[in-house]
Enzyme design. Structure first.
Site, PDB file in Angstrom:
ATOM      1  N   LYS A 114       1.914  -1.891 -10.150  1.00 19.19           N
ATOM      2  CA  LYS A 114       2.085  -3.349 -10.194  1.00 19.19           C
ATOM      3  C   LYS A 114       0.749  -4.043  -9.911  1.00 19.19           C
ATOM      4  CE  LYS A 114       4.624  -6.922  -7.758  1.00 19.19           C
ATOM      5  NZ  LYS A 114       5.636  -7.269  -6.762  1.00 19.19           N
ATOM      6  N   GLU A 154      -4.023   5.715  -4.386  1.00 19.59           N
ATOM      7  CA  GLU A 154      -3.534   7.002  -4.907  1.00 19.59           C
ATOM      8  C   GLU A 154      -3.470   6.966  -6.433  1.00 19.59           C
ATOM      9  OE1 GLU A 154      -2.069   5.211  -2.514  1.00 19.59           O
ATOM     10  OE2 GLU A 154      -1.109   6.485  -0.992  1.00 19.59           O
ATOM     11  N   GLY A 176       8.110  -3.865  -6.176  1.00 20.07           N
ATOM     12  CA  GLY A 176       7.811  -2.497  -6.593  1.00 20.07           C
ATOM     13  C   GLY A 176       9.035  -1.595  -6.614  1.00 20.07           C
ATOM     14  N   ARG A 177       9.816  -1.616  -5.538  1.00 15.31           N
ATOM     15  CA  ARG A 177      10.955  -0.697  -5.446  1.00 15.31           C
ATOM     16  C   ARG A 177      12.159  -1.168  -6.255  1.00 15.31           C
ATOM     17  NH1 ARG A 177       9.359  -3.003  -0.868  1.00 15.31           N
ATOM     18  NH2 ARG A 177      10.719  -4.443   0.274  1.00 15.31           N
ATOM     19  N   GLU A 190      12.088   0.752   3.101  1.00 17.78           N
ATOM     20  CA  GLU A 190      10.991  -0.213   2.922  1.00 17.78           C
ATOM     21  C   GLU A 190      11.566  -1.632   2.936  1.00 17.78           C
ATOM     22  OE1 GLU A 190       7.122   0.863   0.725  1.00 17.78           O
ATOM     23  OE2 GLU A 190       8.099  -0.453  -0.703  1.00 17.78           O
ATOM     24  N   HIS A 212      24.472  24.550   2.639  1.00 15.71           N
ATOM     25  CA  HIS A 212      23.898  25.810   3.124  1.00 15.71           C
ATOM     26  C   HIS A 212      22.594  25.573   3.876  1.00 15.71           C
ATOM     27  CE1 HIS A 212      26.876  28.154   0.899  1.00 15.71           C
ATOM     28  NE2 HIS A 212      26.826  27.127   0.062  1.00 15.71           N
ATOM     29  N   LYS A 229      -2.847   1.994   5.413  1.00 16.47           N
ATOM     30  CA  LYS A 229      -3.717   1.947   4.226  1.00 16.47           C
ATOM     31  C   LYS A 229      -5.121   1.513   4.627  1.00 16.47           C
ATOM     32  CE  LYS A 229      -0.569   0.166   0.670  1.00 16.47           C
ATOM     33  NZ  LYS A 229      -0.346  -0.966  -0.215  1.00 16.47           N
TER      34      LYS A 229
HETATM   35  O1  LIG Z   1       2.877  -0.440  -8.030  1.00 15.75           O
HETATM   36  P1  LIG Z   1       1.821  -0.445  -6.980  1.00 15.75           P
HETATM   37  O2  LIG Z   1       1.176  -1.798  -6.847  1.00 15.75           O
HETATM   38  O3  LIG Z   1       0.797   0.637  -7.246  1.00 15.75           O
HETATM   39  O4  LIG Z   1       2.497  -0.165  -5.580  1.00 15.75           O
HETATM   40  C1  LIG Z   1       3.127   1.050  -5.316  1.00 15.75           C
HETATM   41  C2  LIG Z   1       3.963   0.993  -4.073  1.00 15.75           C
HETATM   42  O5  LIG Z   1       3.175   0.644  -2.947  1.00 15.75           O
HETATM   43  C3  LIG Z   1       3.916  -0.216  -2.097  1.00 15.75           C
HETATM   44  O6  LIG Z   1       3.420  -1.501  -2.235  1.00 15.75           O
HETATM   45  C4  LIG Z   1       3.774   0.156  -0.650  1.00 15.75           C
HETATM   46  O7  LIG Z   1       4.133   1.460  -0.403  1.00 15.75           O
HETATM   47  C5  LIG Z   1       5.337  -0.134  -2.626  1.00 15.75           C
HETATM   48  O8  LIG Z   1       6.119  -1.211  -2.270  1.00 15.75           O
HETATM   49  C6  LIG Z   1       5.092   0.001  -4.065  1.00 15.75           C
HETATM   50  O9  LIG Z   1       6.230   0.427  -4.730  1.00 15.75           O
END
Ligand SMILES: O=P(O)(O)OC[C@H]1O[C@](O)(CO)[C@@H](O)[C@@H]1O
Length: 532
Positions: A194, A200, A252-253, A338, A369, A497
């Site tokens: 987003k 990452e 995001g979620r 979250e 199990h 972060k």
């Molecule tokens: O889509 P982005 O901006 O890379 O964010 C990834 C994720 O990082 C967060 O902002 C924090 O973990 C989530 O809410 C989101 O889904």
């Protein structure tokens, strides 16, 4: 209200679920909607507790809050944003306004652009340098990974497109293991972020680009981006017609209904993806119109509040008897934890009750199990949320599906019934006697009276998956409203972060840490010494 709930929960400690199960309860403590059935009869929630919970909803002004969400009001107050993932599945196209502007034309336009692109990838007209795309790699994390990764696995029987893979972890092992067997000339990389700043995702995207650039002349043409940050996607070198945007009112979620769902759409095709949206849209309509007692998301939420804020059970196990829902617990962990893992209310005051529960789980029968021992005989009570379909997709293996259903129902029954000391002794009578019989029997006692709920669905189709996910989204919303919190921000992920960014040059040895605590310094120096 919360005090009344807790008092009621204390008073119900002596209740035996099995005694509550009079004939009408199985009718009155269940909800049917959109072809699903949610049964909460195997809990200690009774009519009186339910009244208190309904009162909490009323005091929280739930219907008004719900309407505010669906009509684009800025209910995410700490970020000043609307919350409109529901608009992404509003296939009716009925206007939804944000700040006086109808967002639906743009939503539907993006959906058709995605469909055109997915179709072109699937039919080979959008090919790679080496021909038809055989593999799609979605690079994203959190909401930009968990939703599509969960749904692609869930809908495996509907796959008729390229294979889909997911890279999320910054651990190089993840991207390396996924890319190693793939052919860069026939791979499409989707960078799903987003913000297009998540460390990452940007690190993995750069790695994938370098991998592709070794053999592909124009790697950008085998990339696509799913993002709100168009300037950043251009800077990365992704052509504009391969960038699918969405607005900041998609959290995001909550984002897999729009561009973040592109990998799913490529896997199962635009038509099946629309069925997925239709399922969620049906659940939205139900949530908006049904009375609380007949409202599945509301009742699912109230059962959650009863167990966590009322009875004090801090965790919730999600147990899908559906191997293809193996990633659902992980998906729900982000969705629920979250969203509702907050310690202050919208107005900044400290919550008077615990926040959202710890959510965890695994598919049955595997979990049986592994950790069910603790659920049956451990000292803590863990409310279990079972789910199972009436049918599987494997027509010629129907007997296995019957066994799966039997296991699911049996676990719920066993949790409720338990096994008394006398019953245990009866089972062992022929083998032991005297003190040894008593000792052996004690190990075989099940306290029982352990609560569980059951979500039944006909079959895990795209439409049903859409319903289930939307059901849980709205459950989280209702719990958040009752707790008075903002379920749509996530400030709790920021501090770690920031500190990681500052620590990276310390780990590599480019900088020395000055302002760190002794523990962190010692850990860093040990790792530095062992990094050669
Ligand atoms: O889509 P982005 O901006 O890379 O964010 C990834 C994720 O990082 C967060 O902002 C924090 O973990 C989530 O809410 C989101 O889904």
């Amino acid at each position: 209200m919360w005090d009344a709930l807790k008092a009621r929960a204390e008073a119900s400690e002596g209740l035996r679920i099995a005694d509550l199960l009079y004939a009408d309860r199985v009718r009155d403590f269940a909800v049917e909607a959109c072809g699903l059935r949610f049964d909460y009869s195997k809990t200690t929630l009774d009519a009186e507790a339910r009244e208190i919970l309904l009162g909490i909803c009323e005091a929280a002004d739930l219907p008004a809050r719900r309407d505010a969400m669906f009509t684009g009001k800025p209910i995410n107050e700490t970020e000043g944003r609307a919350v409109l993932h529901t608009a992404l599945r509003n296939l009716s196209g009925d206007p939804v306004e944000v700040g006086g502007v109808d967002v639906m034309p743009e939503v539907l336009e993006t959906l058709s652009l995605m469909e055109a692109f997915a179709t072109a990838v699937r039919d080979g007209s959008a090919a790679g340098q080496g021909g038809r795309i055989t593999d799609v790699v979605n690079i994203g994390i959190g909401g930009s990974d968990l939703g599509p990764a969960m749904a692609v696995q869930a809908l495996a029987p509907y796959h008729d497109g390229p294979r889909c893979h997911f890279v999320s972890n910054v651990d190089a092992a993840h991207v390396a293991d996924i890319l190693r067997p793939l052919d860069p000339e026939t791979t499409l990389v989707i960078v799903a972020s987003k913000t297009f700043t998540t460390i990452e995702t940007m690190t993995n995207a750069a790695t994938a680009k370098a991998w592709m650039a070794e053999v592909v002349h124009a790697p950008g043409e085998q990339f696509a981006a799913l993002s709100t940050a168009k300037a950043k996607t251009a800077e990365f070198g992704i052509p504009e017609d391969r960038v699918f945007g969405f607005a900041d009112w998609v959290g995001g979620r909550y984002s897999m209904w729009g561009p973040i769902g592109l990998s799913l759409m490529i896997a199962i095709g635009p038509e099946a993806f629309r069925a997925f949206l239709r399922g969620a849209e049906a659940m939205d309509r139900h949530f908006r119109s049904a009375e609380p007692l007949e409202n599945m998301p509301v009742m699912l939420a109230l059962v959650g509040l009863w167990h966590n804020q009322g009875c004090g059970h801090a965790t919730r196990a999600v147990l899908p008897y559906e191997q293809r829902l193996a990633r659902l617990p992980a998906y729900l962990q982000q969705l629920e934890m979250e969203s509702n893992g907050k310690r202050v209310a919208m107005d900044g005051t400290t919550l008077p009750v615990p926040s959202g529960p710890v959510v965890w789980g695994e598919p049955g029968t595997n979990g049986q199990h592994a950790f069910y021992q603790l659920i049956h005989q451990g000292t803590r009570v863990i409310p279990c949320e079972f789910m199972v379909g009436a049918e599987g997709h494997e027509e010629d293996l129907r007997h296995q599906h019957a066994l799966l259903i039997a296991n699911c129902l049996a676990q719920a029954e066993a949790l409720m019934r338990g096994r008394s000391f006398e019953e245990a002794k009866g089972l062992l009578g022929a083998k032991f006697d005297g003190a040894e019989l008593e000792r052996q029997a004690r190990h075989r006692v099940f306290p029982g009276n352990r609560p569980s709920t059951m979500l039944l669905y006909p079959k895990l189709t795209p439409e049903v998956l859409g319903q289930i996910v939307a059901l849980y989204e709205h459950r989280v919303f209702v719990e958040g409203v009752c707790l008075g919190i903002n379920s749509f921000d996530q400030w709790g992920v920021e501090l770690g972060k920031e500190l990681a960014k500052a620590l990276e040059p310390v780990v590599t040895g480019e900088e020395d840490a000055e302002d760190k605590d002794a523990s962190t310094l010692t850990l860093v120096s040990w790792l530095r010494a062992h990094r050669e």
